[in-house]
Design a protein around this motif. Sequence first.
Motif, mmCIF file in Angstrom:
data_model
loop_
_atom_site.group_PDB
_atom_site.id
_atom_site.type_symbol
_atom_site.label_atom_id
_atom_site.label_comp_id
_atom_site.label_asym_id
_atom_site.label_seq_id
_atom_site.Cartn_x
_atom_site.Cartn_y
_atom_site.Cartn_z
ATOM 1 N N THR A 152 4.036 54.992 100.923
ATOM 2 C CA THR A 152 5.247 54.439 100.242
ATOM 3 C C THR A 152 5.311 52.839 100.422
ATOM 4 O O THR A 152 5.949 52.155 99.741
ATOM 5 C CB THR A 152 6.479 55.209 101.190
ATOM 6 O OG1 THR A 152 6.352 56.519 101.164
ATOM 7 C CG2 THR A 152 7.760 54.638 100.625
ATOM 8 N N ALA A 153 4.818 52.477 101.651
ATOM 9 C CA ALA A 153 4.881 50.893 101.885
ATOM 10 C C ALA A 153 4.261 50.255 100.746
ATOM 11 O O ALA A 153 4.547 49.015 100.368
ATOM 12 C CB ALA A 153 4.177 50.669 103.281
ATOM 13 N N ILE A 154 2.870 50.755 100.078
ATOM 14 C CA ILE A 154 2.137 49.829 99.313
ATOM 15 C C ILE A 154 3.028 49.641 97.988
ATOM 16 O O ILE A 154 3.190 48.647 97.703
ATOM 17 C CB ILE A 154 1.044 50.629 98.716
ATOM 18 C CG1 ILE A 154 -0.111 50.565 99.944
ATOM 19 C CG2 ILE A 154 0.365 50.045 97.480
ATOM 20 C CD1 ILE A 154 -1.378 51.214 99.766
ATOM 21 N N VAL A 155 3.839 50.664 97.830
ATOM 22 C CA VAL A 155 4.671 50.484 96.465
ATOM 23 C C VAL A 155 5.826 49.663 96.886
ATOM 24 O O VAL A 155 6.361 48.658 96.329
ATOM 25 C CB VAL A 155 5.413 52.092 96.173
ATOM 26 C CG1 VAL A 155 6.477 51.531 95.050
ATOM 27 C CG2 VAL A 155 4.340 52.938 95.521
ATOM 28 N N GLN A 156 6.527 49.854 98.301
ATOM 29 C CA GLN A 156 7.664 48.970 98.656
ATOM 30 C C GLN A 156 7.214 47.568 98.834
ATOM 31 O O GLN A 156 7.951 46.677 98.207
ATOM 32 C CB GLN A 156 8.022 49.563 99.914
ATOM 33 C CG GLN A 156 8.954 50.703 99.774
ATOM 34 C CD GLN A 156 9.591 51.257 100.962
ATOM 35 O OE1 GLN A 156 9.204 50.892 102.231
ATOM 36 N NE2 GLN A 156 10.569 52.327 100.786
ATOM 37 N N LYS A 157 6.257 47.255 99.340
ATOM 38 C CA LYS A 157 5.833 45.871 99.513
ATOM 39 C C LYS A 157 5.423 45.054 98.307
ATOM 40 O O LYS A 157 5.724 44.138 98.375
ATOM 41 C CB LYS A 157 4.545 45.887 100.553
ATOM 42 C CG LYS A 157 4.514 46.335 101.812
ATOM 43 C CD LYS A 157 5.097 45.703 102.809
ATOM 44 C CE LYS A 157 5.574 46.100 104.249
ATOM 45 N NZ LYS A 157 6.224 45.131 105.103
ATOM 46 N N THR A 158 4.850 45.882 97.344
ATOM 47 C CA THR A 158 4.629 45.120 95.972
ATOM 48 C C THR A 158 5.752 44.964 95.143
ATOM 49 O O THR A 158 5.718 44.451 94.013
ATOM 50 C CB THR A 158 3.320 45.756 95.317
ATOM 51 O OG1 THR A 158 3.648 47.271 95.024
ATOM 52 C CG2 THR A 158 2.297 45.689 96.215
ATOM 53 N N SER A 159 6.935 45.830 95.579
ATOM 54 C CA SER A 159 7.946 46.001 94.556
ATOM 55 C C SER A 159 8.675 44.425 94.050
ATOM 56 O O SER A 159 8.926 44.134 93.069
ATOM 57 C CB SER A 159 9.203 46.735 95.037
ATOM 58 O OG SER A 159 8.894 47.873 95.025
ATOM 59 N N GLY A 160 8.867 43.546 95.058
ATOM 60 C CA GLY A 160 9.332 42.201 94.714
ATOM 61 C C GLY A 160 8.465 41.310 93.781
ATOM 62 O O GLY A 160 9.054 40.519 93.320
ATOM 63 N N SER A 161 7.026 41.496 93.850
ATOM 64 C CA SER A 161 6.510 40.433 93.086
ATOM 65 C C SER A 161 5.316 40.731 92.156
ATOM 66 O O SER A 161 4.741 40.105 91.715
ATOM 67 C CB SER A 161 5.525 39.761 94.270
ATOM 68 O OG SER A 161 6.123 39.361 95.507
ATOM 69 N N HIS A 162 5.403 41.985 91.828
ATOM 70 C CA HIS A 162 4.549 42.682 91.090
ATOM 71 C C HIS A 162 4.679 42.002 89.478
ATOM 72 O O HIS A 162 3.708 41.740 88.768
ATOM 73 C CB HIS A 162 4.626 44.387 90.849
ATOM 74 C CG HIS A 162 5.568 44.590 90.210
ATOM 75 N ND1 HIS A 162 5.749 45.023 89.141
ATOM 76 C CD2 HIS A 162 6.870 45.049 90.745
ATOM 77 C CE1 HIS A 162 7.296 45.441 88.442
ATOM 78 N NE2 HIS A 162 7.766 45.496 89.699
ATOM 79 N N ALA A 163 5.878 41.820 89.252
ATOM 80 C CA ALA A 163 6.060 41.392 87.811
ATOM 81 C C ALA A 163 5.498 40.012 87.646
ATOM 82 O O ALA A 163 4.962 39.406 86.956
ATOM 83 C CB ALA A 163 7.568 41.192 87.375
ATOM 84 N N THR A 164 5.778 38.982 88.918
ATOM 85 C CA THR A 164 5.174 37.648 88.742
ATOM 86 C C THR A 164 3.472 37.589 88.869
ATOM 87 O O THR A 164 3.162 36.921 88.131
ATOM 88 C CB THR A 164 5.961 36.979 90.117
ATOM 89 O OG1 THR A 164 7.162 37.478 90.496
ATOM 90 C CG2 THR A 164 5.603 35.320 90.070
ATOM 91 N N VAL A 165 3.108 38.583 89.826
ATOM 92 C CA VAL A 165 1.770 38.680 89.766
ATOM 93 C C VAL A 165 1.156 38.968 88.421
ATOM 94 O O VAL A 165 0.037 38.453 87.970
ATOM 95 C CB VAL A 165 1.276 39.795 90.861
ATOM 96 C CG1 VAL A 165 -0.207 39.932 90.736
ATOM 97 C CG2 VAL A 165 1.671 39.080 92.230
ATOM 98 N N ARG A 166 1.818 39.941 87.731
ATOM 99 C CA ARG A 166 1.472 40.381 86.606
ATOM 100 C C ARG A 166 1.323 39.350 85.298
ATOM 101 O O ARG A 166 0.417 39.044 84.775
ATOM 102 C CB ARG A 166 2.035 41.464 85.997
ATOM 103 C CG ARG A 166 1.536 42.157 84.537
ATOM 104 C CD ARG A 166 2.336 43.482 84.306
ATOM 105 N NE ARG A 166 2.098 44.515 85.252
ATOM 106 C CZ ARG A 166 3.058 44.881 86.306
ATOM 107 N NH1 ARG A 166 4.245 44.449 86.315
ATOM 108 N NH2 ARG A 166 2.704 45.722 87.050
ATOM 109 N N GLU A 167 2.524 38.690 85.616
ATOM 110 C CA GLU A 167 2.515 37.453 84.576
ATOM 111 C C GLU A 167 1.582 36.344 84.967
ATOM 112 O O GLU A 167 0.910 35.960 83.903
ATOM 113 C CB GLU A 167 4.030 36.793 84.830
ATOM 114 C CG GLU A 167 4.522 35.824 83.638
ATOM 115 C CD GLU A 167 5.749 35.112 84.166
ATOM 116 O OE1 GLU A 167 6.064 33.990 83.599
ATOM 117 O OE2 GLU A 167 6.535 35.852 84.971
ATOM 118 N N ALA A 168 1.263 35.990 86.114
ATOM 119 C CA ALA A 168 0.135 35.140 86.426
ATOM 120 C C ALA A 168 -1.284 35.698 85.962
ATOM 121 O O ALA A 168 -2.081 35.023 85.440
ATOM 122 C CB ALA A 168 0.188 34.828 88.101
#
Lengths: 292, 1111
Positions: free
Chosen positions: B853-869
Amino acid sequence: MSLLSNTQGRPERVRSLVGLLSAHGGTMPREEVYDWLLPRPFRNRDQVPTSIQNTIGAASDLGLVETFRDRLVLVHPHVPTSEDALSDYCHDFLCTTEKQEDRVLLDAFAYFVVRSEQHGSTDWIESNRQVADEVNDVLMKQASEDDERRFNDTKIAPWKSWMTYLGLGWEAPSLPTFYPSVTERLQRVVRDVGMVLGSDREVDAATFMRELASRMPYLDGGERFRSICDSVPFRPTRTTWILSEALRDLHDDGTLRLHVRGDAREGQQLAPDDTHSIRSYFVSVTILRGIA
Amino acid sequence: MSLNRFACWKSPDANEILRTEALQGHESIFLAVHTPMQGFEVEKGTRSAWLEHRTERGFLDALNREGLKHVFAVVEGEPGAGKSHLIRWLKIQWQHQQDLVLLIQRAEGSLDGTLRQIRNELAGEFADHFTGLGEVQQSSLEGRAKDFLSKLANRMDRNSYERESELPTHHEFVEDKQFSRLLHHDQVRSHWGAPRRIMGVVSGEGERNSALADFRLQDIAELAALANDISEVGMRPIQLLRALGREAKRFQPLLEEGLTQQQIYAELGDEVRNSRILVEALNARLNSALQGLLGISLQGLKDLFRRVRRTLKQQGRRLVLLLEDITSFQGVDDQLIDVLVEQSETAQAHDICDLISVVGITPDYLNNHLRRLGNIQDRITFHIRLSTDNDGSFQEVSGVRTPEERLRFAATYLRAVRSGVQALEEWHSTDLDAPVPNACDRCPLREQCHHTFGAVELSSPRHGATQAVGLYPFTSEAINRIFLALHDPRADRNLKTPRGVLQQVLAPSLLKPEAVERGVFPPPDLEGAWLPDSDRLLLGRLHSMVQNLGGDEATRERLRRLIAWWGDRSEASTREDVEGHVRFAGVRKQVYETFELPWLGAAEALPPKDPPTLPAQTSRLSESTTTDLVEKTSGPSLDRDSDGGPRAPKTPTKSPPARKSLGRTDQAEFAQRSAELKNWQEMGRLDDGQWWDARAYELVESLPWRRLGISAYLQEKLFTQQTVALSGSGRTDSRHFVIPSESWVRDGLESHIQLRVAGDTVQDAEFHRRRVARFLRRLARLAQSRVAEVVPSGADGGRLWSVPATATQVLLARAWMRGTASPKDSTSRQWRAVVEKEAPAEASAKERVDSWTAIVQKTSGSHATVREALLHWVNLPQATKGPTAQNVTFLDAEEAAPALLRLVQSGRLDAFPPAVPRREQTAILERLADLAKEVQQRLPQVARRERERLLRLCDDINQACRGGSLPDYIGRVVQVLNSVTKVCPSVPPGAVNEWLKVRDGLRESGVLATNDERGQAVKELDDFLADAGDSDIRNLDGAELLAWAQKAPAKELGQLWELTRSIEASLEQIGRYAEELVLSSGTAGAATLTDVQQIGERLMALAQELEEAIR
């Protein structure tokens, strides 16, 4: 098809393809490759983009990739994929390929060297079209009557891209459309020459130049260079200024040491340069340790 | 005999003849060097029509015109323009013997000295007229300055004036502000430099050079700067000081930019009102304060001259006043002007003689003083100007306006210096009608010398003959080039004057003939303070050629000086001139030989340039003096071997493409820019840094970024127009890509701009191109180093951190945890899950172990930015610029693919840096490293932990089922509860309801069919439970294990587990209920046997149900 016909198959894209195949053990289904290089959601229509087709074409031309049924296969599974190593591979391939369409790349560069030497500068370079016409005119002298045009202005952009990738020149706003400068490539070739001739020991200029000519056939004494000289025609009497300049650069960089003997005019004659300590001649070369 | 080390003049002669002052008494020299003045401008005067010829002779004739009883003539010109020379010439040429001709020279520059001159000139018969004309105090300059300030302060008070009409301008203002209190303050008296400066000027301290003694805006700024040290002067002066301080902040930057006071007033208007008024108020009181110091009454000077004129009138004579420089009278200049305009015919008693006056004034004095004096200008008889306006800056001075005038002027002095004072005096004393002695006429080296260095044909209207005067050791180019370069960095004075030619062009060389004799010409003294550094540099290839010449530094410096001033410092070519001489860098080969300097030219020479276009009046000059004084033009393109070696064959070619202009850049600006680079090298500070940063960026932008292994993302984040900066060009911080001040950078930038200026030879252009190429090569390495600085090594410390690899792995881990990709999927499908916008999750991560659960939650806020980069990083568009450059057209899999495969294979992320330096532009890297840390902490164990959790659930459920199948178990439990509620309606509802709630949940999620607790879903769960005991599952690892865990019905198992737990609890509760029921029946004492029998039957039935349920 040739490297220059695959106009969208630029070096960095070829490297991407090679890296992809290499990661997958050297082979992948074509469709998988397409989905990697441009996943469907990024495509305009559900068809293979030209950029991918051209890249596969360019990699095939370079002898890196071949097709087996519906799979793409890396010809040399262990081909290195770093920028420099792949650049070395491409350089060596283009130096030795017998495929006429791909020999054009370094033949055209040899023309740049010869023409610039003949003119004493790169002022002859005016526009893509003019350069393409001149290159084509010379190359067609070596062709049979039935041959089609070998070089045109649509090939200039990919050609410049490949030449820059090989470390044979630069593009910049204050320079001609493409400025031939072989220092980058020469530095890598000298490293290899050092492995053969040894480092930290003086090698006579003629031996050194012969080694260069065999590894950079588009420069002085090289097979492509001589062929273009015959076609132009042009009879070189000294080291071209393009190679002379690169040798002086490497001398300044500490890659090698050019040795002169007082004011004696003996050894290998360089294009004169009043602004440099190595004015006109060098008798021997030492490739410095750490380079070889 | 040769020209080598041959000095054909003597130092003492040069010293005597090149003095610009005190030629009185040296009439021979004056006449020998006199160049007829002509072509000056005539301003409006009351008799300007009588100036028929704009020559010195025409002026003299006008002054002597019959019937002219009063002349007030003004000779206006910049300092050094030749005012004094003209006025001295008038003195020599004045024919009327009965006139009293009074020449007041500017030699001493002080009022005291000027008054002394008057006294000396009028000694004898006029000596008694000096009564009332005071003496300057003999105290120190500092003492006089303090006295001056006291008198000035007093002049600010109304009480200092007897009559209202005497009050000077702005008296209300200074009274209102109580300005005098400020001037009396100790701090002002001790530290305000203006009074000292003004007293220095009027006392002739240093070289006055027609400088005006007046207050300026800078003085106000200096006064305002004392504000912090001034107190107890009252509120009004303090308020004034504060206002002045604010105003100084506005006008000081403009002063530093070189704007004049008037321009600043025009630009800032009322923003500097207080300062302007104070400047005017101080200057309006300056003269009276000075007069107070001199002890001169307001009428003193007037009375003196009136007495003299009365005497002369009685003698039937005229007074001729020739005043070289009216600024020498400053302090009494107002009175003097009153004297000069007083006409004999309008004097009440007609008792004063006629007056012819000629006064030298500067444009500065005219504008700032004379024009303030009301109608005085209307009373000027003749007004001639020796200089003309030049775009609002200094005026061009007649006599040295054109190259030919300058050469002629210089040649007269060269002729005189070579002849020597003695020969000139002999000539003057014996035969003034003979031509001026010319040493060249009898010199055996004349032909060789004139051929090499050039000569000027000087003609004399008086004699009708011409003389060829050699320019040795100069050339025409040297004289003009040095002259044109003269520049006062403080912009205080114009140096492009006749005086400039003498003092700055000729004197440094002629005063030291030993430099020629010792073979060290041109000497360092040649380059005085007035020759800008920017003009001393050799440019481009020439600079490198001289630098790499070898030999001693002194010779290289001499060579540099020779080329910089005698030649063309931007042209490194060997060229024939129109006379067939071979020149290198614009200097004839014989000149190098004469000065024993090495010849750097090629064996073969380019043909001459197109002949320069010269004005018609230059036709009198020999061709050797008319070379490249105009802008150079490019000649045909040819290659040359400078060492004379075989040259490459040439073929005719078309012209090279025209190079773009740098805007206002031409060779002059290029020279200035080169000097900026030179200064950068020496001082570390780069002037006009923004301009240079932009040039550097042009080259940075053109690097082959992908070939360098630098992604578009990093290129656009780290190498922007805002972040590319040259060291010393301005303030930089960690966001900047700072290019150091190293020789390859300076060379590359210099060549980059030079290539955009047309006019280079082919050889020079190629030289610059090579330097640009060299620059690009090194710049590329520098850019790579910059990337290595921003993108740290991976945790293993070796290779550069692969950002796309980590980004791919983090996003893939997230996709796995969300169930949108499986490690068992094809790599392309997993890659798609990485780069595509996220689809809804296929499974809830909430039903998993915490780490999942934590892996999903921890990456929830930034995954879109990381993907864009990541997409930005791996995108390889065809176009690197323009609107399509951002389109995703081809992805770079070179780093991403192996990274993805490694994660699938190992379940671990690649090494990433433990910490990433915080940088605004690349904050995402820091975030990515943090995310990687979070993922890496959990991912390697997450599948194993989830397996353990799932298997525990399975064990519990299987235990509840007591060896039976799940459908059977559920069916039996349903049956029990139905029976219990039927047999024993009073069973507590809580026990049953809890179970029913869980059952309804299972029905809602589809595990249990509504009417069939033995449906398909339950069977599937039952199968999973049956397999859970399989040892293969315990042996799963890596991708296999994760895939198994992903597929496990985690949510349903959790619900089932809850179900079994509630069943067990319900049964236990019912059991307790039954027990209590029996006990309560036996102890109440009121039950009948029938009751006991009924309870027994129910318990029996319940027991049977329970037994069945748990069997």
